[in-house]
Scaffold this motif. Sequence first.
Motif, PDB file in Angstrom:
ATOM      1  N   GLU A 162       1.131  -0.835   0.297  1.00  0.00           N
ATOM      2  CA  GLU A 162      -0.057  -0.301  -0.241  1.00  0.00           C
ATOM      3  C   GLU A 162       0.630   1.236   0.295  1.00  0.00           C
ATOM      4  OE1 GLU A 162      -2.817   0.422  -0.685  1.00  0.00           O
ATOM      5  OE2 GLU A 162      -3.038   2.011  -0.298  1.00  0.00           O
ATOM      6  N   VAL A 163       2.006   0.562   1.128  1.00  0.00           N
ATOM      7  CA  VAL A 163       3.116   2.104   0.601  1.00  0.00           C
ATOM      8  C   VAL A 163       3.494   2.349  -0.653  1.00  0.00           C
ATOM      9  CG1 VAL A 163       5.312   3.454   1.783  1.00  0.00           C
ATOM     10  CG2 VAL A 163       4.069   1.762   3.188  1.00  0.00           C
ATOM     11  N   ILE A 164       3.709   1.652  -1.370  1.00  0.00           N
ATOM     12  CA  ILE A 164       4.173   1.353  -2.974  1.00  0.00           C
ATOM     13  C   ILE A 164       3.195   2.662  -3.374  1.00  0.00           C
ATOM     14  CG2 ILE A 164       4.517   0.112  -4.885  1.00  0.00           C
ATOM     15  CD1 ILE A 164       5.858  -1.690  -2.381  1.00  0.00           C
ATOM     16  N   ARG A 165       1.987   1.802  -3.699  1.00  0.00           N
ATOM     17  CA  ARG A 165       1.012   2.157  -4.320  1.00  0.00           C
ATOM     18  C   ARG A 165       1.297   3.789  -4.105  1.00  0.00           C
ATOM     19  NH1 ARG A 165      -2.282  -2.291  -3.091  1.00  0.00           N
ATOM     20  NH2 ARG A 165      -1.935  -3.793  -4.177  1.00  0.00           N
ATOM     21  N   ARG A 166       0.901   3.986  -2.662  1.00  0.00           N
ATOM     22  CA  ARG A 166       0.482   5.461  -2.352  1.00  0.00           C
ATOM     23  C   ARG A 166       1.683   6.372  -3.283  1.00  0.00           C
ATOM     24  NH1 ARG A 166      -1.787   5.854   3.616  1.00  0.00           N
ATOM     25  NH2 ARG A 166      -3.651   4.336   3.473  1.00  0.00           N
ATOM     26  N   ILE A 167       3.022   5.833  -2.835  1.00  0.00           N
ATOM     27  CA  ILE A 167       4.231   6.813  -3.707  1.00  0.00           C
ATOM     28  C   ILE A 167       3.956   6.923  -4.411  1.00  0.00           C
ATOM     29  CG2 ILE A 167       6.990   6.500  -4.225  1.00  0.00           C
ATOM     30  CD1 ILE A 167       6.816   5.823  -0.996  1.00  0.00           C
ATOM     31  N   ARG A 168       3.179   5.919  -5.837  1.00  0.00           N
ATOM     32  CA  ARG A 168       3.670   5.787  -7.066  1.00  0.00           C
ATOM     33  C   ARG A 168       2.391   6.402  -7.486  1.00  0.00           C
ATOM     34  NH1 ARG A 168       7.235   5.076  -8.308  1.00  0.00           N
ATOM     35  NH2 ARG A 168       9.154   2.943  -8.385  1.00  0.00           N
ATOM     36  N   SER A 169       0.940   6.898  -6.900  1.00  0.00           N
ATOM     37  CA  SER A 169       0.347   8.068  -7.221  1.00  0.00           C
ATOM     38  C   SER A 169       1.110   8.916  -7.523  1.00  0.00           C
ATOM     39  CB  SER A 169      -0.729   7.650  -6.364  1.00  0.00           C
ATOM     40  OG  SER A 169      -0.144   8.752  -5.169  1.00  0.00           O
ATOM     41  N   TRP A 170       1.940   9.729  -7.045  1.00  0.00           N
ATOM     42  CA  TRP A 170       2.575  10.757  -7.783  1.00  0.00           C
ATOM     43  C   TRP A 170       4.512  10.739  -8.230  1.00  0.00           C
ATOM     44  CZ3 TRP A 170       2.691   9.945  -2.441  1.00  0.00           C
ATOM     45  CH2 TRP A 170       4.186  10.095  -1.455  1.00  0.00           C
TER      46      TRP A 170
END
Length: 232
Positions: free
Chosen positions: A64-72
């Motif tokens: 989930e951390v990766i997904r959030r960072i990847r969103s921006w």
Amino acid sequence: MPKAVILVVEDDAPVRNLITTALKTNDYKYIAAPTGESAVMAAATHNPDIALVDLGLPDIDGVEVIRRIRSWSGMPIIVISARSEADDKVEALDAGADDYLTKPFLVEELLARLRATQRRLAYLQTDSAAGAMFQNGALKIDFAAGCAWLGGEELHLTPIEYKLLCLLARNVGRVLTHTYLTQNVWGAGWESNVQSLRVFMATLRKKLDAGPGAPQYIQTHVGIGYRMVKVE
Ligand code: CA
């Protein structure tokens, strides 16, 4: 050259200390985050060059951390995980991670991954990565013309082999999962086409093999996918 800033996301204090000590003695700067939420916050406020992300965190999952960072952000993310199961790594890679390291790992191995990632970052800023021409060692691709050469010899590739080669080249240094590759070559709904992928990858590798001592451009990650290596 300014020191690279590494975000270290790890809840296990001894492991975190091992990593940050290694970074300090090897001339990196770092920001340590013991939880998922603090990691996302640190990534946003400090804009680090590379993130090392443990998957098992006490609050939100590393994926989930990766997904959030990847969103921006497109910052390189290396997963560090005690989970040896390929599925967790695949999930993290599909969420946008670039590479993975399995615990327990050697500090030397971690430093080697960081150097490889930095080489990739430097390479991405060159014309060879941005333009229509790709070069990696003796391998050359003219994306505009749709041709590839190895050591000056034109490669005779099938359309699928060429598509795979371009995908790997455009993501040089990243591990691409079976799902990513099959979706991008055959389209959605063909994720189970891993057997065909293996066959095409085997013929592609054979065509890229310039004999003993020549660099291996494509690495196999068993149960996970493939990576094109940036050769010196
Ligand atoms: Ca952990």
